[in-house]
Design an enzyme around this catalytic site. Sequence first.
Site, short mmCIF file in Angstrom:
data_model
loop_
_atom_site.label_atom_id
_atom_site.label_comp_id
_atom_site.label_asym_id
_atom_site.label_seq_id
_atom_site.Cartn_x
_atom_site.Cartn_y
_atom_site.Cartn_z
N ARG A 1 0.82 -0.93 0.04
CA ARG A 1 0.00 -0.19 0.07
C ARG A 1 0.89 1.32 0.06
O ARG A 1 0.41 2.44 -0.66
CB ARG A 1 -0.96 0.07 1.43
CG ARG A 1 -2.02 -0.95 0.93
CD ARG A 1 -2.87 -1.54 2.16
NE ARG A 1 -3.92 -2.56 1.83
CZ ARG A 1 -4.37 -3.51 2.75
NH1 ARG A 1 -4.00 -3.26 3.96
NH2 ARG A 1 -5.22 -4.34 2.21
N SER B 1 -10.74 1.93 -0.59
CA SER B 1 -10.34 3.14 0.21
C SER B 1 -11.26 2.79 1.41
O SER B 1 -11.12 3.38 2.58
CB SER B 1 -11.06 4.80 -0.36
OG SER B 1 -10.03 5.07 -1.51
N GLN C 1 -9.63 19.31 -16.51
CA GLN C 1 -10.42 20.49 -16.65
C GLN C 1 -9.77 21.54 -17.15
O GLN C 1 -9.96 22.46 -17.88
CB GLN C 1 -10.82 20.81 -15.20
CG GLN C 1 -12.08 21.49 -15.00
CD GLN C 1 -13.39 21.29 -15.63
OE1 GLN C 1 -13.43 19.91 -15.69
NE2 GLN C 1 -14.21 21.98 -15.95
N GLU D 1 -5.32 -3.59 -4.03
CA GLU D 1 -4.42 -3.36 -2.79
C GLU D 1 -5.29 -3.10 -1.60
O GLU D 1 -4.95 -2.34 -0.50
CB GLU D 1 -2.94 -2.84 -2.88
CG GLU D 1 -2.36 -3.64 -3.66
CD GLU D 1 -0.74 -3.74 -3.81
OE1 GLU D 1 -0.47 -3.43 -2.73
OE2 GLU D 1 -0.15 -3.87 -4.90
#
Length: 382
Positions: A242, A365, A335, A362
Amino acid sequence: MDFELDAAARERRAAARAFAEGLKPLAGEWEQAEAIAPDRLREAGRLGLFGMLVEREYGGAGLDALAYAAVLEEIARGSAAFHGCLSVHNSLVCAAVGRFGTPEQKSLYLPRLASGEIVGAYSLSEAGSGSDAGSITTKAVPVEGGFSIDGAKCWVTNGGIAGLFVVFVSTSPAAGSRGISCFLVESQTPGFTIGRKERKMGLRASDTRELHFRDCRVPRRALLGSMHGGFKIAMRLLDGGRVGIGAQAVGIAQAALEEAVAYAKAHRRFARPIAEFQLVQAKLADMATGVEAARLLVRRAAALLARGERCTKEASMAKLFATTTANRVVHDAVQIHGADGCSRDFSVERFYRDARAGEIYEGTSEIQRLLIAREVLREAAP
Ligand code: CAA
């Protein structure tokens, strides 16, 4: 906590940056081909990028986690897919053998992994598990001389190019996560086949596969760590993995920020470069601040790893924050590019898709928040 890079780490990072600059012009081509050119993988092997965490006695570079994270960020800045290959190979396979292997397993595999002669893959996820990793159903039963593995896996990074697979299977289904074992499976093992290539939104050059096991016989010496002790190995490796995904997110976000800055300076509207408009500047300011904060969180988790300390909370924070930030940054980069940002002629379009998986693989969230909250509550317990 000191997480400045020392002179040797800065040198490594500079070498990785030079290599990654050469990946940038190729990354779009590789995405079309859905494969990384083998010559660049070989070059990465020569540069030591496949053995970053492997001890020198086994032919590796013996980097600490801090230097490793800095190198990974640079690679992701050049090609997020290339990073995916190296991150899984180093964080989840070399580290698996290096930390949990017997002396025989280390001598057999580490020199070949470190040179890039064989690529590594890590296989935990299944169609019916994913976040609930303790519920995997691919199983291994004891047979004469070893074990027989049956079942199927999915979302395996490097699946189509790997020579060695770190595979987690159930060896005691009634025991759930306490009945999982880890095996080192070579790609040529009878009964083991590489399945379908996943058709992904982003990171398309990274080879992601299904795996199938049908009475796949592995010898007893293929067991990594203790019988039924595999879940903790999977989790400890993912703490390190991570941090690597956090570094990938920082690398993608840094690349997107650089493209947005260059575009804003070069493109004019209302007779001025768009960089002069405050609404564009506000975006650039938030992007730059987010990238820097994410980098510091990744460095902090990496510094703990380098000291050999458990860093479950810090790794989850780094991954959660860095991947969320990267997705916001690539959104703003598109954007700022306006319609051009939606065109495949501009690399921010690819960054936008590449960043998305970071919030999922992995550990999603949501899982990272769960892990952080668990640790926060545990630390506060009387
Ligand atoms: N280090 C050491 N031990 C750990 C640990 C860690 N980080 N995390 C958990 N453990 C230990 C626990 O202490 C516990 O030990 P005891 O049995 O001695 O009590 C044991 O492991 C079980 O832990 P939990 O009770 O926390 O297990 P759980 O079932 O509640 O699940 C989970 C925890 C966090 C939700 C876990 O299932 C998880 O991380 N899920 C996400 C999985 C994931 O990230 N999958 C993606 C894999 S990546 C991939 O497949 C693609 C690729 O190519 C890389």
